[in-house]
Design an enzyme around this catalytic site. Structure first.
Site, PDB file in Angstrom:
ATOM      1  N   ASP A  69      -7.073  -1.430  -4.486  1.00 55.88           N
ATOM      2  CA  ASP A  69      -8.128  -1.073  -3.523  1.00 55.88           C
ATOM      3  C   ASP A  69      -9.046   0.002  -4.104  1.00 55.88           C
ATOM      4  OD1 ASP A  69      -6.869  -2.817  -1.733  1.00 55.88           O
ATOM      5  OD2 ASP A  69      -5.748  -1.200  -0.774  1.00 55.88           O
ATOM      6  N   ASP A 126       0.866  -1.180   0.000  1.00 50.56           N
ATOM      7  CA  ASP A 126       0.000   0.000   0.000  1.00 50.56           C
ATOM      8  C   ASP A 126       0.900   1.225   0.000  1.00 50.56           C
ATOM      9  OD1 ASP A 126      -2.368  -1.452   0.076  1.00 50.56           O
ATOM     10  OD2 ASP A 126      -2.489  -1.421   2.259  1.00 50.56           O
TER      11      ASP A 126
END
Length: 180
Positions: free
Chosen positions: A149, A130
């Site tokens: 995401d 991330d």
């Protein structure tokens, strides 16, 4: 998938440094010690000061830290199974779409691409990279996320819009017969 994997490669090579060492896997404190490539976050790129930046994060858990307190022996099989089940479901659902379901023909590939992007990380790395970080001093920090995401959120948003805007032929027929 290409945008997701390319952006994660950028995050790993630009926001972190590669270090090879004898260590345990990133998400497994009880795993075997072996020689492996690991990354260490070394910098943060502020895109909009006080609001938005890029920073490298290895996410062993799921969205919003789901199962973060569980062992890798529980977490990894769970996320692999859920990802594979979602991918199969999305492919089967996509094959059943009719030509008039235009919004879903866009929504499902977003969700599928996001699921595949994160699945690739979980298989290859055992964690998800991330790097997109939203925050504000008065509001707090949103969980760090990635392109996969974001694609899943966009796809689910389009599915929700479709649910509220797409009238079924049976509903239209029953409404018109009641007014006649």
């Amino acid at each position: 998938i290409a945008a997701d994997q390319g952006s994660k490669w950028w995050a790993a090579t630009s926001l972190a440094e590669v270090r090879t060492e004898r260590s345990r896997p990133a998400c497994d404190d009880d795993g075997p010690i072996e020689r492996r490539v690991r990354y260490r976050a070394v910098r943060q790129v502020h895109v909009i000061e006080g609001l938005f930046s890029f920073r490298y994060v290895e996410n062993c858990a799921g969205a919003f830290g789901i199962l973060s307190n569980q062992s890798e022996s529980i977490r990894r099989p769970f996320f692999l199974a859920v990802s594979l089940a979602a991918i199969v479901f999305i492919v089967l659902l996509y094959r059943r779409l009719t030509p008039d379901q235009k919004l879903l023909t866009w929504a499902l590939p977003f969700v599928l691409g996001g699921a595949l992007g994160n699945l690739i990380d979980r298989i290859h790395l055992r964690y998800v990279i991330d790097f997109i970080d939203w925050y504000h001093a008065s509001i707090g920090r949103w969980p760090t996320f990635n392109i996969a995401d974001a694609a899943i959120v966009i796809g689910v948003g389009l599915i929700i819009v479709d649910m509220f805007t797409n009238k079924k032929p049976d509903e239209e027929t029953s409404k018109s017969s009641k007014t006649e």
